[in-house]
Design a protein around this motif. Structure first.
Motif, mmCIF file in Angstrom:
data_model
loop_
_atom_site.group_PDB
_atom_site.id
_atom_site.type_symbol
_atom_site.label_atom_id
_atom_site.label_comp_id
_atom_site.label_asym_id
_atom_site.label_seq_id
_atom_site.Cartn_x
_atom_site.Cartn_y
_atom_site.Cartn_z
ATOM 1 N N THR A 3 0.799 -1.127 0.112
ATOM 2 C CA THR A 3 -0.023 0.067 -0.154
ATOM 3 C C THR A 3 0.795 1.096 -0.071
ATOM 4 O O THR A 3 1.942 1.228 0.318
ATOM 5 N N ASP A 4 0.214 2.405 -0.144
ATOM 6 C CA ASP A 4 1.123 3.590 -0.054
ATOM 7 C C ASP A 4 1.694 3.745 0.934
ATOM 8 O O ASP A 4 2.892 4.238 1.179
ATOM 9 N N ALA B 178 17.818 4.030 -12.779
ATOM 10 C CA ALA B 178 18.458 4.106 -11.784
ATOM 11 C C ALA B 178 18.620 5.719 -11.533
ATOM 12 O O ALA B 178 18.704 6.264 -10.367
ATOM 13 N N LEU B 179 19.072 6.418 -12.516
ATOM 14 C CA LEU B 179 19.395 7.929 -12.391
ATOM 15 C C LEU B 179 18.040 8.787 -11.921
ATOM 16 O O LEU B 179 17.955 9.448 -10.739
ATOM 17 N N ARG B 180 16.871 8.098 -12.346
ATOM 18 C CA ARG B 180 15.619 9.057 -12.018
ATOM 19 C C ARG B 180 15.006 8.258 -10.605
ATOM 20 O O ARG B 180 14.098 8.980 -9.897
ATOM 21 N N SER B 181 15.654 7.239 -10.028
ATOM 22 C CA SER B 181 15.394 6.684 -8.656
ATOM 23 C C SER B 181 16.189 7.162 -7.644
ATOM 24 O O SER B 181 16.388 6.808 -6.604
ATOM 25 N N GLY B 182 17.291 8.303 -7.923
ATOM 26 C CA GLY B 182 18.171 8.969 -6.977
ATOM 27 C C GLY B 182 19.330 8.463 -6.586
ATOM 28 O O GLY B 182 19.973 8.909 -5.727
ATOM 29 N N ILE B 183 19.944 7.426 -7.642
ATOM 30 C CA ILE B 183 21.363 6.981 -7.406
ATOM 31 C C ILE B 183 22.348 8.005 -7.401
ATOM 32 O O ILE B 183 22.461 8.941 -8.205
ATOM 33 N N GLY B 184 23.321 7.916 -6.446
ATOM 34 C CA GLY B 184 24.377 9.038 -6.305
ATOM 35 C C GLY B 184 25.393 8.857 -7.680
ATOM 36 O O GLY B 184 25.758 9.741 -8.242
ATOM 37 N N LEU B 185 25.850 7.476 -7.674
ATOM 38 C CA LEU B 185 26.954 7.499 -8.850
ATOM 39 C C LEU B 185 26.560 6.338 -9.669
ATOM 40 O O LEU B 185 26.397 5.130 -9.124
ATOM 41 N N LEU B 186 26.349 6.367 -10.874
ATOM 42 C CA LEU B 186 25.893 5.174 -11.690
ATOM 43 C C LEU B 186 26.915 4.907 -12.617
ATOM 44 O O LEU B 186 27.672 5.875 -13.460
ATOM 45 N N GLY C 73 5.221 0.653 -11.185
ATOM 46 C CA GLY C 73 3.767 0.584 -11.532
ATOM 47 C C GLY C 73 3.137 1.847 -11.296
ATOM 48 O O GLY C 73 2.279 2.004 -12.235
ATOM 49 N N LYS C 74 3.087 2.617 -10.024
ATOM 50 C CA LYS C 74 2.526 3.941 -10.190
ATOM 51 C C LYS C 74 2.952 4.878 -11.244
ATOM 52 O O LYS C 74 2.076 5.508 -11.380
ATOM 53 N N SER C 75 4.077 4.972 -11.779
ATOM 54 C CA SER C 75 4.382 5.774 -12.578
ATOM 55 C C SER C 75 3.497 5.349 -14.074
ATOM 56 O O SER C 75 3.108 6.428 -14.505
ATOM 57 N N ALA C 76 3.446 4.092 -14.363
ATOM 58 C CA ALA C 76 2.686 3.516 -15.474
ATOM 59 C C ALA C 76 1.156 4.156 -15.074
ATOM 60 O O ALA C 76 0.455 4.652 -15.918
ATOM 61 N N ASP C 77 0.906 4.009 -13.989
ATOM 62 C CA ASP C 77 -0.526 4.285 -13.397
ATOM 63 C C ASP C 77 -0.871 6.051 -13.700
ATOM 64 O O ASP C 77 -1.728 6.395 -14.270
ATOM 65 N N ASN C 78 0.286 6.592 -13.539
ATOM 66 C CA ASN C 78 -0.059 7.994 -13.814
ATOM 67 C C ASN C 78 -0.008 8.479 -14.954
ATOM 68 O O ASN C 78 -0.708 9.389 -15.482
ATOM 69 N N LEU C 79 0.799 7.759 -15.953
ATOM 70 C CA LEU C 79 0.858 8.274 -17.136
ATOM 71 C C LEU C 79 -0.634 7.666 -17.999
ATOM 72 O O LEU C 79 -0.945 8.353 -18.823
ATOM 73 N N ALA C 80 -1.015 6.586 -17.454
ATOM 74 C CA ALA C 80 -2.319 6.143 -17.836
ATOM 75 C C ALA C 80 -3.721 7.286 -17.683
ATOM 76 O O ALA C 80 -4.387 7.086 -18.635
ATOM 77 N N THR C 81 -3.373 8.091 -16.625
ATOM 78 C CA THR C 81 -4.564 9.084 -16.461
ATOM 79 C C THR C 81 -4.534 9.929 -17.641
ATOM 80 O O THR C 81 -5.505 10.643 -18.176
ATOM 81 N N ARG D 225 9.060 9.502 -15.253
ATOM 82 C CA ARG D 225 7.696 9.962 -14.225
ATOM 83 C C ARG D 225 8.152 9.545 -12.875
ATOM 84 O O ARG D 225 7.474 9.762 -11.744
ATOM 85 N N LEU D 226 9.082 8.621 -12.579
ATOM 86 C CA LEU D 226 9.625 8.035 -11.327
ATOM 87 C C LEU D 226 9.595 9.112 -10.159
ATOM 88 O O LEU D 226 8.992 8.777 -8.995
ATOM 89 N N PRO D 227 10.322 10.304 -10.226
ATOM 90 C CA PRO D 227 10.335 11.232 -9.356
ATOM 91 C C PRO D 227 9.286 11.843 -8.912
ATOM 92 O O PRO D 227 8.914 12.358 -7.973
ATOM 93 N N LYS D 228 8.385 11.960 -9.915
ATOM 94 C CA LYS D 228 6.985 12.718 -9.624
ATOM 95 C C LYS D 228 6.023 11.694 -8.693
ATOM 96 O O LYS D 228 5.499 12.356 -7.812
ATOM 97 N N VAL D 229 6.000 10.677 -9.048
ATOM 98 C CA VAL D 229 5.118 9.675 -8.273
ATOM 99 C C VAL D 229 5.706 9.436 -6.994
ATOM 100 O O VAL D 229 5.019 9.217 -5.927
ATOM 101 N N ARG D 230 7.144 9.568 -6.652
ATOM 102 C CA ARG D 230 7.828 9.020 -5.536
ATOM 103 C C ARG D 230 7.478 10.614 -4.691
ATOM 104 O O ARG D 230 7.105 10.306 -3.437
ATOM 105 N N ARG D 231 7.520 11.488 -5.062
ATOM 106 C CA ARG D 231 7.446 13.028 -4.467
ATOM 107 C C ARG D 231 5.794 12.855 -4.137
ATOM 108 O O ARG D 231 5.444 13.351 -2.880
#
Length: 539
Positions: free
Chosen positions: A235-236, A278-286, A487-495, A510-516
């Motif tokens: 859940t959220d 990875a970058l959109r999920s906040g990794i420091g060094l890739l 999955g939440k990123s895909a749900d956001n795009l589906a709207t 879209r990952l940073p947006k849904v995380r925020r």
């Protein structure tokens, strides 16, 4: 939130009734009110008055039917025109169901026993005019196919224009497996009681359940704690608590270093998409290790990452190990596989990674296919470090040396059994992805939609899990975070786009947006203990 089998739910209810003294009739009344509240939600707020609207209730002889009869009674009080169709004789109703039948018969609602073609025509007419159809035919006790007579009426319900609400589990869907033998009620909303059931997440269950709402029906959460429940739905609230907190003095070094071993000729996009995830999920060094033949393309596409070329024009070979080993210093996480190709020479490198790399390792895509050729590789970790496997059903079938059909029939059992056997977190991808842990726990992921069924989305997921691992998140939680937010990123795009037309790159971006949004979103519980999700976007 915990998820239970039909047997576990029965035990919880029995304990609530006989040990704690909660009257069974009260549980039935609470269940009915939960359904009535969801019926109100079928209509816009400005049209929430139910007076004059039409409802059809299909009722079986068991407790599920008793719930339906209580719903019918409450709807009559709300001013609705209610028609009940009984799929059993009056004398077949027992206990609380019989009492609710007696109470409904004393009201102005219409009640018919299904006996022949005359009732078939009457039902068809009623369904055509109904604003709401309530499925109270079978609950969690159904095994096998529906009786042929009921199947005919189920098909009529599925063609009706009214909003269809199923009580507990859609009739025709097995509560434990989600299996549908020939047909089942296709609900827009399923109101399930106490705790959600396995079958709402397995097999064809998600396709038939629509929006799932869980109502505790006054069974306190503390009453379930004694049960040996090891299956959960994310859940959220769960995922919000898994998110790492960044410190004001944080920098790229403290935000984690991750190594991504990926790509081959013609598959540079897989490495790029995994890196983007990875970058959109906040990794420091890739740092990306990729074949010399595509290194320039990868480097140009991911300017924020460091790209290291390893021997091989088309794909990585056994000489890649020295480059990987050198770059692995101070790494917090490893991911291997996106677009890797199936050069069998790389099996030697996989062998060394499994035996040498002490930080968490994620194996995906072609890394899994290579392991399928040498299953013994999974035994090489020997407690050296955490391992996460992210197979789709085809890759899982190759790892287990069985058919895809075998995997799909037994998703939960196989995922848990293999996670325990391999001492790994297993992310078995699908319409409802299962994250299984080495300790026997399993988590269903309710986010995502068919729009993820496009090339590259799995690579984005691998990169995201890598990033959470690099940031110090526990491996099981990193897998849950990656899957849920993906999955939440895909749900956001589906709207915006519906279920098709958005790309893997857009999912990553879209990952940073849904995380925020998740971080900022307050706990949204309209009443204590209630939870719902829109798996199929039906409302």
């Amino acid at each position: 939130m915990r998820v239970v089998s039909a047997e576990q739910m029965r035990q919880i209810e029995e304990r609530a009734i006989h040990h704690y003294g909660i009257p069974s009739l009260l549980l039935m009344e609470n269940a009915a009110w939960a359904v009535v509240e969801e019926i109100r939600r079928c209509f816009p707020k400005e049209e929430a008055d139910l007076s004059g609207r039409k409802a059809v209730i299909l009722v079986g002889k068991g407790n599920n039917g008793g719930d339906g009869l209580a719903v019918a009674r409450h709807l009559v009080f709300q001013g609705m025109d209610v028609t009940v169709f009984l799929f059993a004789g009056f004398e077949e109703f027992k206990g609380d169901a019989a009492l609710n039948l007696h109470l409904f018969q004393g009201m102005s609602g219409k009640c018919f026993i299904i006996e022949g073609e005359k009732q078939r025509r009457l039902t068809r007419l009623a369904l055509a005019q109904a604003d709401v159809v309530v499925d109270a035919l079978y609950g969690i006790g159904l095994r096998g196919a529906l009786p042929s007579l009921i199947e005919e009426y189920v098909d009529e319900v599925n063609c009706s224009p009214g909003w269809v609400i199923s009580i507990d589990v859609p009739s025709g869907v097995e509560a434990n497996t989600g299996k549908v033998y020939r047909t089942a009620i296709r609900a827009q909303t399923t109101v399930t009681f106490g705790l959600p059931k396995w079958g709402l997440f397995l097999g064809e269950g998600p396709e038939y359940s629509g929006r799932v709402v869980v109502d505790p029906i006054s069974i306190p959460e503390s009453y379930t704690r004694d049960e040996a429940i090891s299956t959960f739905v994310l859940t959220d609230d769960d995922v919000r608590n898994m998110l790492p907190v960044r410190q004001l003095k944080g920098h790229k070094g403290t935000h984690g270093k991750g190594i991504l071993v990926a790509g081959s000729k013609g598959m540079s996009g897989a490495a790029i998409l995994a890196g983007r995830g990875a970058l959109r999920s906040g990794i420091g060094l890739l740092q990306i290790v990729t074949p010399t033949g595509i290194a320039k393309d990868v480097d140009a596409s991911l300017t924020e990452a460091t790209t290291w070329s390893a021997p091989g024009d088309d794909s990585l070979n056994e000489e890649a190990w020295q480059v990987i080993l050198k770059q692995s210093e101070k790494a917090q996480a490893f991911a291997v596989g996106p677009g890797l190709g199936q050069n069998t020479q790389f099996i030697t490198v996989l062998d060394k990674i499994m035996e040498t790399i002490r930080c968490p390792v994620v194996l995906d895509a072609d890394a899994l296919n290579l392991v399928g050729l040498e299953p013994g590789l999974l035994n090489l970790r020997n407690g050296l470090g955490p391992l996460i496997l992210t197979p789709h059903p085809g890759e899982m079938a190759r790892l287990c040396q069985c058919s895809v059909e075998d995997i799909e029939r037994n998703r939960l059992e196989i995922a848990v059994a293999k996670a325990v056997e391999w001492e790994a977190v297993v992310v078995l991808k699908g319409s409802v992805t299962i994250i299984a842990a080495p300790d026997g726990r399993a988590f269903f992921n309710p986010t995502g939609n068919p729009g993820l069924g496009t090339g590259g989305t799995g690579d984005v997921l691998t990169g995201s899990i890598l990033a959470w691992l690099a940031q110090g998140v526990d491996p099981l939680e990193a897998a849950c975070l990656g899957v849920y937010l993906h999955g939440k990123s895909a749900d956001n795009l589906a709207t915006e786009y519906g279920w098709l037309g958005f790309t893997a790159s857009e999912v990553a971006d879209r990952l940073p947006k849904v995380r925020r949004e998740l971080e900022l979103k307050p706990l949204e519980k309209e009443r204590m203990g209630k939870w719902g999700y829109d798996k199929f976007g039906l409302r």
